[in-house]
Design a protein around this motif. Structure first.
Motif, PDB file in Angstrom:
ATOM      1  N   LEU A   1       0.837  -1.194   0.000  1.00 45.50           N
ATOM      2  CA  LEU A   1       0.000   0.000   0.000  1.00 45.50           C
ATOM      3  C   LEU A   1       0.875   1.248   0.000  1.00 45.50           C
ATOM      4  O   LEU A   1       1.794   1.373   0.817  1.00 45.50           O
ATOM      5  N   LEU A   2       0.576   2.176  -0.902  1.00 40.38           N
ATOM      6  CA  LEU A   2       1.350   3.405  -1.060  1.00 40.38           C
ATOM      7  C   LEU A   2       0.422   4.608  -0.951  1.00 40.38           C
ATOM      8  O   LEU A   2      -0.547   4.721  -1.711  1.00 40.38           O
ATOM      9  N   ARG A   3       0.733   5.513  -0.021  1.00 38.36           N
ATOM     10  CA  ARG A   3      -0.096   6.687   0.225  1.00 38.36           C
ATOM     11  C   ARG A   3       0.316   7.864  -0.646  1.00 38.36           C
ATOM     12  O   ARG A   3       1.271   7.799  -1.411  1.00 38.36           O
ATOM     13  N   GLY A   4      -0.397   8.982  -0.475  1.00 41.90           N
ATOM     14  CA  GLY A   4      -0.184  10.146  -1.313  1.00 41.90           C
ATOM     15  C   GLY A   4       0.575  11.261  -0.624  1.00 41.90           C
ATOM     16  O   GLY A   4       1.309  11.041   0.350  1.00 41.90           O
ATOM     17  N   LEU A   5       0.369  12.472  -1.114  1.00 39.72           N
ATOM     18  CA  LEU A   5       1.118  13.651  -0.711  1.00 39.72           C
ATOM     19  C   LEU A   5       1.059  13.895   0.794  1.00 39.72           C
ATOM     20  O   LEU A   5      -0.031  14.060   1.362  1.00 39.72           O
ATOM     21  N   ALA A   6       2.230  13.911   1.436  1.00 36.46           N
ATOM     22  CA  ALA A   6       2.367  14.246   2.852  1.00 36.46           C
ATOM     23  C   ALA A   6       1.527  13.349   3.761  1.00 36.46           C
ATOM     24  O   ALA A   6       1.171  13.743   4.865  1.00 36.46           O
ATOM     25  N   ARG A   7       1.234  12.150   3.318  1.00 41.25           N
ATOM     26  CA  ARG A   7       0.489  11.178   4.120  1.00 41.25           C
ATOM     27  C   ARG A   7       1.391   9.982   4.415  1.00 41.25           C
ATOM     28  O   ARG A   7       2.395   9.751   3.762  1.00 41.25           O
ATOM     29  N   GLU A   8       1.020   9.211   5.427  1.00 49.31           N
ATOM     30  CA  GLU A   8       1.838   8.089   5.867  1.00 49.31           C
ATOM     31  C   GLU A   8       1.001   6.824   5.983  1.00 49.31           C
ATOM     32  O   GLU A   8      -0.224   6.839   5.762  1.00 49.31           O
ATOM     33  N   ALA A   9       1.665   5.713   6.349  1.00 47.40           N
ATOM     34  CA  ALA A   9       0.994   4.416   6.398  1.00 47.40           C
ATOM     35  C   ALA A   9      -0.202   4.429   7.344  1.00 47.40           C
ATOM     36  O   ALA A   9      -1.239   3.807   7.065  1.00 47.40           O
ATOM     37  N   ARG A  10      -0.105   5.142   8.461  1.00 39.61           N
ATOM     38  CA  ARG A  10      -1.201   5.134   9.429  1.00 39.61           C
ATOM     39  C   ARG A  10      -2.462   5.803   8.885  1.00 39.61           C
ATOM     40  O   ARG A  10      -3.566   5.556   9.390  1.00 39.61           O
ATOM     41  N   HIS A  11      -2.326   6.640   7.866  1.00 38.77           N
ATOM     42  CA  HIS A  11      -3.500   7.298   7.301  1.00 38.77           C
ATOM     43  C   HIS A  11      -4.411   6.341   6.534  1.00 38.77           C
ATOM     44  O   HIS A  11      -5.533   6.719   6.160  1.00 38.77           O
TER      45      HIS A  11
ATOM     46  N   PRO B   1      -7.578 -13.847   0.116  1.00 46.16           N
ATOM     47  CA  PRO B   1      -7.396 -15.246   0.512  1.00 46.16           C
ATOM     48  C   PRO B   1      -6.398 -15.373   1.658  1.00 46.16           C
ATOM     49  O   PRO B   1      -5.481 -14.557   1.814  1.00 46.16           O
ATOM     50  N   ALA B   2      -6.567 -16.418   2.445  1.00 45.70           N
ATOM     51  CA  ALA B   2      -5.613 -16.701   3.524  1.00 45.70           C
ATOM     52  C   ALA B   2      -4.223 -16.893   2.922  1.00 45.70           C
ATOM     53  O   ALA B   2      -4.056 -17.523   1.878  1.00 45.70           O
ATOM     54  N   GLY B   3      -3.240 -16.318   3.574  1.00 48.56           N
ATOM     55  CA  GLY B   3      -1.866 -16.411   3.078  1.00 48.56           C
ATOM     56  C   GLY B   3      -1.384 -15.164   2.391  1.00 48.56           C
ATOM     57  O   GLY B   3      -0.175 -14.931   2.302  1.00 48.56           O
ATOM     58  N   ASP B   4      -2.319 -14.337   1.877  1.00 52.72           N
ATOM     59  CA  ASP B   4      -1.906 -13.056   1.294  1.00 52.72           C
ATOM     60  C   ASP B   4      -1.482 -12.109   2.416  1.00 52.72           C
ATOM     61  O   ASP B   4      -2.025 -12.134   3.522  1.00 52.72           O
ATOM     62  N   THR B   5      -0.511 -11.255   2.128  1.00 57.67           N
ATOM     63  CA  THR B   5       0.046 -10.324   3.095  1.00 57.67           C
ATOM     64  C   THR B   5      -0.198  -8.901   2.640  1.00 57.67           C
ATOM     65  O   THR B   5      -0.127  -8.607   1.442  1.00 57.67           O
ATOM     66  N   VAL B   6      -0.473  -8.012   3.596  1.00 58.21           N
ATOM     67  CA  VAL B   6      -0.675  -6.595   3.298  1.00 58.21           C
ATOM     68  C   VAL B   6       0.372  -5.784   4.050  1.00 58.21           C
ATOM     69  O   VAL B   6       0.507  -5.909   5.272  1.00 58.21           O
ATOM     70  N   VAL B   7       1.139  -4.966   3.308  1.00 55.60           N
ATOM     71  CA  VAL B   7       2.207  -4.153   3.879  1.00 55.60           C
ATOM     72  C   VAL B   7       1.992  -2.696   3.475  1.00 55.60           C
ATOM     73  O   VAL B   7       1.922  -2.391   2.283  1.00 55.60           O
ATOM     74  N   ALA B   8       1.875  -1.804   4.440  1.00 53.78           N
ATOM     75  CA  ALA B   8       1.730  -0.370   4.153  1.00 53.78           C
ATOM     76  C   ALA B   8       3.092   0.297   4.321  1.00 53.78           C
ATOM     77  O   ALA B   8       3.706   0.217   5.385  1.00 53.78           O
ATOM     78  N   LEU B   9       3.561   0.951   3.254  1.00 52.20           N
ATOM     79  CA  LEU B   9       4.884   1.571   3.263  1.00 52.20           C
ATOM     80  C   LEU B   9       4.798   3.072   3.509  1.00 52.20           C
ATOM     81  O   LEU B   9       3.832   3.730   3.104  1.00 52.20           O
ATOM     82  N   ASP B  10       5.828   3.612   4.145  1.00 50.73           N
ATOM     83  CA  ASP B  10       6.048   5.055   4.206  1.00 50.73           C
ATOM     84  C   ASP B  10       7.089   5.434   3.168  1.00 50.73           C
ATOM     85  O   ASP B  10       8.127   4.758   3.047  1.00 50.73           O
ATOM     86  N   LEU B  11       6.838   6.495   2.438  1.00 50.90           N
ATOM     87  CA  LEU B  11       7.840   7.051   1.539  1.00 50.90           C
ATOM     88  C   LEU B  11       8.688   8.061   2.307  1.00 50.90           C
ATOM     89  O   LEU B  11       8.226   8.642   3.294  1.00 50.90           O
ATOM     90  N   PRO B  12       9.940   8.286   1.899  1.00 54.30           N
ATOM     91  CA  PRO B  12      10.824   9.202   2.632  1.00 54.30           C
ATOM     92  C   PRO B  12      10.186  10.574   2.848  1.00 54.30           C
ATOM     93  O   PRO B  12       9.599  11.151   1.938  1.00 54.30           O
ATOM     94  N   GLY B  13      10.306  11.064   4.089  1.00 48.76           N
ATOM     95  CA  GLY B  13       9.734  12.349   4.462  1.00 48.76           C
ATOM     96  C   GLY B  13       8.398  12.224   5.166  1.00 48.76           C
ATOM     97  O   GLY B  13       7.893  13.209   5.708  1.00 48.76           O
ATOM     98  N   ASN B  14       7.840  11.007   5.203  1.00 50.05           N
ATOM     99  CA  ASN B  14       6.526  10.779   5.792  1.00 50.05           C
ATOM    100  C   ASN B  14       6.587   9.660   6.835  1.00 50.05           C
ATOM    101  O   ASN B  14       7.376   8.716   6.715  1.00 50.05           O
ATOM    102  N   GLY B  15       5.713   9.751   7.839  1.00 48.89           N
ATOM    103  CA  GLY B  15       5.561   8.669   8.792  1.00 48.89           C
ATOM    104  C   GLY B  15       6.843   8.324   9.521  1.00 48.89           C
ATOM    105  O   GLY B  15       7.552   9.199  10.038  1.00 48.89           O
ATOM    106  N   ALA B  16       7.168   7.037   9.558  1.00 47.78           N
ATOM    107  CA  ALA B  16       8.377   6.587  10.246  1.00 47.78           C
ATOM    108  C   ALA B  16       9.639   7.167   9.616  1.00 47.78           C
ATOM    109  O   ALA B  16      10.704   7.191  10.259  1.00 47.78           O
TER     110      ALA B  16
END
Length: 251
Positions: A6-16, A29-44
């Motif tokens: 998952l990739l967020r937009g302008l000045a937003r972070e994974a928690r949004h 389906p069971a076994g699929d994984t969901v990962v929310a990323l922060d882009l540099p300058g945002n979030g973590a």
């Protein structure tokens, strides 16, 4: 098994993303994984310098994933500026991308600037540059601009807390704006499955931007009749179900 990035937009972070990642996990389906990323300058990564080019945002996202136990190919679910990152990722590294879901995104090649960022939104976007305690008013204004439907309880307070804990600097916000403004995708669609998703009543980015992409690429488009720009916030269940159904059709 698929890893969904998952990739967020302008000045937003994974928690949004709010409750959307959990709803997506439940729909997949069971076994699929969901990962929310922060882009540099945002979030973590708020202390890092944001790239001023979408291509460099792609490189940063790939470096982040190289440090976690998830291997490509990835399915990319991306909102707004994140959609440009996802598209460039598919263009540069097709072998790493299983498909892209682009939500309320836009491209300069297909849409004029006044549709990519509606003029009525400019005053609110300028608040992205406001430092310190102005975060409270800024986040309230952003929610008014990007959300049309009733919010989960505590959303505004949570977003204000994110802005105080991981503030996006003025310089980083400007570099992200520059990256979005200058990004130009090729006329041909990337060679991966695409799903375009848009909000009819988006007050930040015109729905016509997604319609233009769908026309030029012959890609499927699904439009929510009432949600705002932040579709993942306004109707996460609808969006999660749409993504899961798209995966079934593509598979």
């Amino acid at each position: 098994m698929t890893t969904w990035v998952l990739l967020r937009g302008l000045a937003r972070e994974a928690r949004h993303w709010g409750g959307f990642p959990d709803k997506l996990r439940c729909a997949l389906p069971a076994g699929d994984t969901v990962v929310a990323l922060d882009l540099p300058g945002n979030g973590a990564l708020w202390r890092e310098r944001s790239p001023a080019r979408v291509e460099d945002m792609v490189a940063a996202a790939r470096r982040t994933l190289a440090g976690v136990p998830h291997t490509p190919p990835y399915a990319l679910v991306a909102l707004s500026l994140g959609g440009m990152v996802a598209l460039q990722w598919a263009l540069e590294h097709r072998e790493e991308v299983r498909g892209c879901v682009l939500i309320n995104s836009s491209l300069g090649r297909f849409s004029p600037f006044w549709r990519r960022l509606r003029p009525a939104s400019y005053a609110t976007l300028l608040r992205l540059l406001a430092p310190g305690r102005a975060a409270i008013d800024r986040e309230r204004a952003i929610l008014r601009l990007t959300s049309n439907l009733p919010l989960a309880e505590g959303t505004q307070q949570a977003w204000t807390a994110y802005a105080l804990e991981a503030p996006v600097s003025r310089g980083n916000a400007l570099r992200q704006l520059k990256a979005a403004a200058l990004f130009r995708a090729p006329a041909a669609a990337p060679g991966v499955p695409l799903l375009l998703v848009a909000s009819e009543r988006d007050r930040l980015v015109s729905v016509e931007c997604s319609r233009a992409m769908a026309r030029h690429w012959g890609a499927p488009l699904r439009v929510h009749p009432a949600a705002g720009h932040d579709l993942a916030l306004d109707d996460p269940g609808w969006l999660a179900g749409l993504v899961a159904d798209w995966k079934t059709r593509v598979s």
